[in-house]
Design a protein around this motif. Structure first.
Motif, mmCIF file in Angstrom:
data_model
loop_
_atom_site.group_PDB
_atom_site.id
_atom_site.type_symbol
_atom_site.label_atom_id
_atom_site.label_comp_id
_atom_site.label_asym_id
_atom_site.label_seq_id
_atom_site.Cartn_x
_atom_site.Cartn_y
_atom_site.Cartn_z
ATOM 1 N N ASP A 135 15.702 35.913 103.078
ATOM 2 C CA ASP A 135 16.551 37.099 103.142
ATOM 3 C C ASP A 135 17.641 37.074 102.073
ATOM 4 O O ASP A 135 18.012 38.133 101.529
ATOM 5 N N TRP A 136 18.167 35.893 101.774
ATOM 6 C CA TRP A 136 19.225 35.795 100.760
ATOM 7 C C TRP A 136 18.677 36.181 99.383
ATOM 8 O O TRP A 136 19.311 36.936 98.638
ATOM 9 N N VAL A 137 17.499 35.665 99.049
ATOM 10 C CA VAL A 137 16.894 36.005 97.766
ATOM 11 C C VAL A 137 16.601 37.506 97.697
ATOM 12 O O VAL A 137 16.827 38.158 96.662
ATOM 13 N N GLU A 138 16.137 38.084 98.803
ATOM 14 C CA GLU A 138 15.874 39.522 98.848
ATOM 15 C C GLU A 138 17.170 40.307 98.686
ATOM 16 O O GLU A 138 17.224 41.304 97.948
ATOM 17 N N TYR A 139 18.220 39.886 99.365
ATOM 18 C CA TYR A 139 19.532 40.548 99.287
ATOM 19 C C TYR A 139 20.028 40.577 97.847
ATOM 20 O O TYR A 139 20.565 41.593 97.372
ATOM 21 N N ILE A 140 19.843 39.488 97.139
ATOM 22 C CA ILE A 140 20.372 39.367 95.783
ATOM 23 C C ILE A 140 19.522 40.115 94.764
ATOM 24 O O ILE A 140 20.056 40.792 93.879
ATOM 25 N N THR A 141 18.192 40.046 94.887
ATOM 26 C CA THR A 141 17.341 40.406 93.753
ATOM 27 C C THR A 141 16.465 41.632 93.925
ATOM 28 O O THR A 141 15.905 42.120 92.934
ATOM 29 N N LEU A 142 16.287 42.152 95.133
ATOM 30 C CA LEU A 142 15.337 43.243 95.299
ATOM 31 C C LEU A 142 15.945 44.575 94.885
ATOM 32 O O LEU A 142 17.011 44.966 95.369
ATOM 33 N N ASP A 143 15.242 45.266 93.988
ATOM 34 C CA ASP A 143 15.657 46.589 93.534
ATOM 35 C C ASP A 143 14.762 47.608 94.230
ATOM 36 O O ASP A 143 13.615 47.799 93.852
ATOM 37 N N GLY A 144 15.267 48.234 95.251
ATOM 38 C CA GLY A 144 14.454 49.173 96.014
ATOM 39 C C GLY A 144 14.989 49.286 97.418
ATOM 40 O O GLY A 144 16.175 49.080 97.676
ATOM 41 N N THR A 145 14.082 49.591 98.339
ATOM 42 C CA THR A 145 14.462 49.774 99.732
ATOM 43 C C THR A 145 13.863 48.665 100.575
ATOM 44 O O THR A 145 12.649 48.429 100.543
ATOM 45 N N ARG A 197 9.705 36.316 93.965
ATOM 46 C CA ARG A 197 10.034 37.084 92.764
ATOM 47 C C ARG A 197 9.821 38.557 93.079
ATOM 48 O O ARG A 197 8.697 39.024 93.235
ATOM 49 N N TYR A 198 10.929 39.298 93.164
ATOM 50 C CA TYR A 198 10.843 40.706 93.547
ATOM 51 C C TYR A 198 10.773 41.650 92.345
ATOM 52 O O TYR A 198 10.403 42.800 92.485
ATOM 53 N N GLY A 199 11.141 41.182 91.192
ATOM 54 C CA GLY A 199 11.102 42.027 90.010
ATOM 55 C C GLY A 199 10.342 41.351 88.890
ATOM 56 O O GLY A 199 9.527 40.452 89.097
ATOM 57 N N GLU A 200 10.628 41.774 87.668
ATOM 58 C CA GLU A 200 9.937 41.226 86.514
ATOM 59 C C GLU A 200 10.431 39.840 86.143
ATOM 60 O O GLU A 200 9.697 39.054 85.547
ATOM 61 N N LEU A 201 11.674 39.536 86.479
ATOM 62 C CA LEU A 201 12.268 38.281 86.034
ATOM 63 C C LEU A 201 11.989 37.165 87.039
ATOM 64 O O LEU A 201 12.212 37.320 88.242
ATOM 65 N N PRO A 202 11.520 36.020 86.568
ATOM 66 C CA PRO A 202 11.201 34.919 87.485
ATOM 67 C C PRO A 202 12.454 34.192 87.962
ATOM 68 O O PRO A 202 13.527 34.308 87.359
#
Length: 487
Positions: A135-145, A197-202
């Motif tokens: 959840d922490w990684v998602e909170y920080i890095t996810l661009d979307g809903t 990895r939620y976006g393009e950047l690893p």
């Protein structure tokens, strides 16, 4: 004679070798970095401006946070949202004080923004769950809903942050859970799966590595989980006495303690060589980085301070220790991709010390300053004089050479307390420009800066150098560091 041959450049010196570490420990975060938005101390969004300006001047590339031992008792959701609603906790590792959680994820990324530095977050494996880390990684890095992205937006941050480095636990062999290497390796395999990895950047995933010379830990981690990690950490502290219960004084020491400190610092070279050899066996392409994310001097706490706050003074001895470590990291930078000195402000071998509105730069800060020209440069495998080991000049001298932007940077350290070191440096071509010539030295072995005398130890112009065509002739005094950048 040090001979610099044309084409002797072997590998890059990653700027992240000069990384910093800021833990919720003593006065590092609170008072040292965070003073709050209502403080009379000059600040920007609660982060003190003098500290940021000083750290920007030494080009801090990244900051490891929130620990350290604190990381494995830190639950990130307590440190987000309105500060007035954040629940407090007891910092059981460091002094038993109340942790307000006023400095959390948003404040950390604000600090990085002001420093123009990268993030290196250490997640909670010791007392946290896989879901909490996910959840922490998602909170920080996810661009979307998503539930966590939406929570971040409600807390005032629409866009995600960049999270280039993430550590899966800290000192899992000790304060992070007292695990065996196989037990932690299996935990790592599980937890890292959800550092998504939620976006393009690893995200560069760093596994908890060994304490000092625990080579079995490295062997088991590389064999069991090496293909699932990008980096493996290593912790090593310079303790003059070699005894945790009586480490020695930061300022009251003699010749014996000085040289014991230097000798113990140089043990880092053996650790780098032996851990790297194990990693080479499993990873001959050197894909996995060796991350020395805790290093530095550790003495007995300053008398009269809370012993759990790990406050210590910082002398020219510490600056020399820093330079010796830099030289070793440079030589092994084909495997060593990042290091993090412990710690940035007011704790252990700090860059800065604060007292209310006042701030001073330590000798270690100035050692970092002298080495900024090595950031992202090519390591030059300069040949030593006959009888000297690579990187060494006699018994007490050490050097490192790098190349960047058509100029060579030569740094020489005299770790002795007696005579000057006289050394010739032969370059491939005639010297036409001196970009920098600076020296950091101390009048005595315990020279240090205080709030009453903040400039006792600071760099000065270095004049004891003669240039003869392509040759530099240097006289480097005892207990000093010299850096020259020439083209």
């Amino acid at each position: 004679m040090i001979t610099v041959a044309e084409g002797a450049r072997t590998h890059r010196i990653d700027r992240r070798i000069y990384g910093q570490f800021a833990e919720h420990l003593g006065r590092c975060i609170y008072e040292g970095i965070w003073v709050g938005e209502d403080s009379p101390i000059p600040h920007r969004n609660g982060i003190r401006s003098d500290v940021v300006a000083a750290l920007r001047a030494i080009k801090v590339p990244l900051v490891r946070w929130p620990g350290g031992c604190f990381a494995d008792e830190y639950h990130w959701q307590r440190g987000v949202g309105p500060r007035s609603e954040r629940p407090a906790m007891i910092n059981t590792h460091w002094g038993g004080v109340v942790e307000s959680n006023a400095f959390g994820t948003h404040e950390y990324f604000e600090l990085l923004h002001q420093l123009d530095a990268e993030a290196y977050i250490t997640g909670n494996v010791g007392s946290g769950t896989v879901a909490e880390m996910r959840d922490w990684v998602e909170y920080i890095t996810l661009d979307g809903t998503s539930p966590m992205a939406d929570l971040r937006k409600r807390h005032g941050r629409e866009q995600p942050w960049r999270l280039p480095f993430f550590g899966v636990g800290n000192e899992s062999w000790g304060c992070g859970g007292h695990m065996t290497p196989l037990h932690y390796a299996n935990h790592y395999r599980q937890y890292q799966t959800y550092v998504r990895r939620y976006g393009e950047l690893p995200i560069y995933k760093i596994a908890c590595g060994a304490n000092n010379d625990d080579y079995e830990w490295t062997e088991v981690l590389m064999a069991t989980a090496g293909t699932l990690m990008d980096g493996l950490s290593l912790h090593y502290y310079t303790i003059p006495s070699g005894e945790w219960d009586a480490k020695g004084s930061a300022t009251d020491f003699g010749e014996r303690e000085w040289y014991a400190t230097i000798d113990r610092t140089r043990q880092m070279a053996t650790l780098l060589e032996r851990h790297s050899a194990i990693m080479d066996k499993h990873d001959p392409a050197k894909r996995v980085g060796l991350i020395v994310d805790e290093w530095g001097t550790w003495y007995d706490p300053t008398p009269g301070t809370n012993p759990g706050f790990l406050h210590q003074q910082n002398t020219i001895r510490d600056a020399v220790v820093a330079a010796l470590n830099f030289n070793m990291f440079h030589r092994h930078a084909d495997r060593v991709r990042m290091t993090n000195i412990a710690q940035m402000v007011n704790v252990l071998q700090a860059m800065l010390l604060t007292d209310g509105p006042d701030m001073i730069r330590t000798p270690t800060y100035w050692a970092f300053d002298l080495y900024t020209d090595h950031h992202d440069a090519w390591f030059v495998d300069a040949r030593p004089a006959p009888g000297d080991a690579p990187g060494r000049i006699g018994v007490h001298g050490e050097y490192t050479v790098s190349w960047r932007d058509d100029a060579y940077t030569i740094s020489v350290t005299n770790a002795g307390l007696g005579a000057d070191i006289h050394v010739d440096v032969e370059l491939p071509a005639r010297v036409t420009t001196v970009h920098r010539a600076a020296i950091l030295s101390g009048d005595s072995a315990s020279s240090h800066n205080t709030f009453a005398a903040p400039d006792t130890v600071r760099p000065a112009d270095f004049a004891d150098c003669k240039i003869d065509g392509s040759r530099l002739r240097l006289a480097v005094p005892a207990r000093s560091i010299v850096t020259m950048r020439v083209g």
